[in-house]
Design an enzyme around this catalytic site. Structure first.
Site, mmCIF file in Angstrom:
data_model
loop_
_atom_site.group_PDB
_atom_site.id
_atom_site.type_symbol
_atom_site.label_atom_id
_atom_site.label_comp_id
_atom_site.label_asym_id
_atom_site.label_seq_id
_atom_site.Cartn_x
_atom_site.Cartn_y
_atom_site.Cartn_z
ATOM 1 N N CYS A 46 0.489 7.819 -18.814
ATOM 2 C CA CYS A 46 0.983 6.904 -17.777
ATOM 3 C C CYS A 46 1.213 5.498 -18.320
ATOM 4 O O CYS A 46 1.974 4.720 -17.741
ATOM 5 C CB CYS A 46 -0.006 6.839 -16.620
ATOM 6 S SG CYS A 46 -0.324 8.423 -15.824
ATOM 7 N N TRP A 439 -4.500 -8.267 11.472
ATOM 8 C CA TRP A 439 -4.226 -6.835 11.507
ATOM 9 C C TRP A 439 -3.571 -6.454 10.183
ATOM 10 O O TRP A 439 -2.489 -6.935 9.866
ATOM 11 C CB TRP A 439 -3.288 -6.488 12.668
ATOM 12 C CG TRP A 439 -4.002 -6.351 13.977
ATOM 13 C CD1 TRP A 439 -4.251 -7.344 14.879
ATOM 14 C CD2 TRP A 439 -4.568 -5.166 14.514
ATOM 15 N NE1 TRP A 439 -4.940 -6.851 15.953
ATOM 16 C CE2 TRP A 439 -5.142 -5.503 15.755
ATOM 17 C CE3 TRP A 439 -4.643 -3.839 14.078
ATOM 18 C CZ2 TRP A 439 -5.793 -4.574 16.570
ATOM 19 C CZ3 TRP A 439 -5.290 -2.912 14.886
ATOM 20 C CH2 TRP A 439 -5.852 -3.278 16.116
#
Length: 457
Positions: A46, A439
């Protein structure tokens, strides 16, 4: 009596299995012989795009454990040795020393198959020309770097716009190349829905990468010296001094298939929860050569990621060593980036949900990574899929700047737990203005998805 474990493949899954088995059983109980056809063991594939692009200083930074370190732990790791045949009834493998050219059989009591995956390389004219590269192993990465240093041109074409293709496009851009990215789909990053892929397309354009959609490569054109000079599609030719193939991978199960071991619809080996090959008591398989259960869709998938490979290896090693462990499946979580744009997904796309017959609602929200008034707040787009009527979370995709990508882990946990979007709205997530709005963007999406389920379910 000493048993012998044979491991085919010296990277993540194979050597994790060997190492875990060695922790549980000493050399007097378990002899371990591992075969690796390449020059390197236990490395991070990766990380190759970041090595090529210069973010990682050198090749050795990507190597977690050398062959010498494995051998010091009584694991007989034989490098540059390729297994060419598995004799299941005879409980033996045939291996060829690639340097000496000799072959020999090695018997086993237990076998681990960790042969990985191979890059898709379609049979196109010129596909094997000098200057055309797949990027799957450290050997591949070194060959690409050698090619870049050996050419005087600065034009690169990347074929395929999945994770590897996009990451390699950025790497080549960082090295000063003029980059063209060709892909067959409507938008780059087919692991996302097209509306989210469009955000990635916009970011690529902003970097100066030329992105060409619906481009079907027909041939690789070469010069008088035989080296690549362009990539041709039905509509155009794109000059290239180097070509990188980022068209995805397929399980490397040629050996397993020839040995009669069970393969799935994607060509990967099929295993049980203990990573034991189905129908074979003493044969295990893990890593990119296997198919795994998608916990959301309820079917097997091929998900080639290093995180899974290492977990597979740990499970296999525990079972081989006399302990017990299982790998229950995945929810399909992945994260990447294009310069400062972070790209993440988990669970199902709309296409996936339709294929398995799920009825769903989708919502998309725009938010910020931090409180809007806090310095450095960056935009973020979150798309969420939920099942109609039940409200079960089905998938989440996130595209945004710093702080966006790893938020997908919230959704990955919720998917694994089988949560509804309504239940997600009550999650007690950490909050402070430097880290998120009051939020969190994922919870804003969950609230909106809850409303959509109630309205349409």
């Amino acid at each position: 009596m000493t048993e012998r474990l044979v491991v085919i493949g010296g990277d993540a899954a194979g050597m994790s299995a060997a190492s875990q088995a060695r922790r549980l059983k000493g050399p007097e109980e378990l002899e371990i012989v591992a075969f690796e056809r390449g020059h390197f063991s236990s490395y991070s594939a990766c990380g190759i795009p970041y090595w090529v692009g210069g973010d990682v200083a050198g090749r050795d930074e990507l190597i977690a454990r050398s062959p010498e370190e494995h051998r010091a732990r009584a694991i007989d790791l034989r490098m540059r040795t390729e297994v060419t045949e598995i004799d299941v009834p005879g409980r033996r493998v045939l291996a060829r020393d690639l340097e000496a050219g000799t072959e020999a059989w090695t018997g086993f009591d237990k076998l681990v198959i960790a042969t990985g995956a191979r890059p898709r390389r379609p049979a196109l004219p010129g596909i094997d020309a000098p200057g055309v590269h797949g990027v799957q192993t450290l050997d591949d990465g070194q060959a690409l770097l050698d090619s870049l240093e050996g050419t005087g041109g600065r034009r690169a074409v990347v074929v395929g716009a999945g994770y590897i293709g996009v990451e390699m496009a950025e790497a080549l851009l960082n090295r000063g190349y003029e980059v063209t990215l060709l892909h067959r789909g409507e938008q780059p990053m087919a692991t996302l829905d097209p509306d989210m892929g469009a955000l990635v397309h916009r970011a690529l354009d902003g970097l100066g990468i030329t992105t060409v959609a619906s481009a079907e490569v027909t041939k690789i054109l070469t010069g008088e010296d035989g080296r690549v000079r362009a990539v041709a599609t039905d509509d155009a030719e794109y000059p290239a001094d180097v070509v990188v193939l980022g068209m995805g991978v397929v399980p490397e199960t040629t050996l397993a298939g020839a040995a009669g071991l069970p393969l799935g619809v994607y060509g990967g080996l099929l295993t049980d929860l203990a990573m034991r090959v189905r129908g074979h008591e003493d044969i295990w398989a893990g890593g990119d050569c296997v198919e795994v259960l998608d916990l959301v869709a309820g079917r097997e998938r091929h998900v080639p990621l290093g995180t899974h490979a290492n977990k597979h290896g740990q499970v296999i090693g525990a079972n081989v060593g006399g302990d017990y462990a299982t790998f229950p499946g995945v929810v399909g979580t992945a994260v990447s980036k294009v310069c400062d744009l972070e790209i993440a997904r988990t669970g199902l796309r709309e296409k996936d949900a339709r294929e398995v017959g799920l009825r769903y609602v989708t919502v998309t929200v725009e938010s910020t990574s931090r409180a809007g008034y806090y310095p450095g707040a960056a935009p973020m787009t979150v798309k969420m899929l939920a099942e109609r009527r039940t409200g079960r979370l089905l998938g989440v995709q996130i595209v945004g700047r710093e702080g966006a990508g790893k938020r997908v882990d919230i959704a990955a946990v919720a998917l694994t737990a089988g949560m509804t979007v309504e239940a997600m709205t009550a999650l007690d997530l950490g909050y402070a203005p430097p880290f998120s709005p009051v939020w969190d963007p994922v919870l804003i999406a969950a609230r909106k998805a809850t409303a959509a389920v109630r309205a349409g379910g």
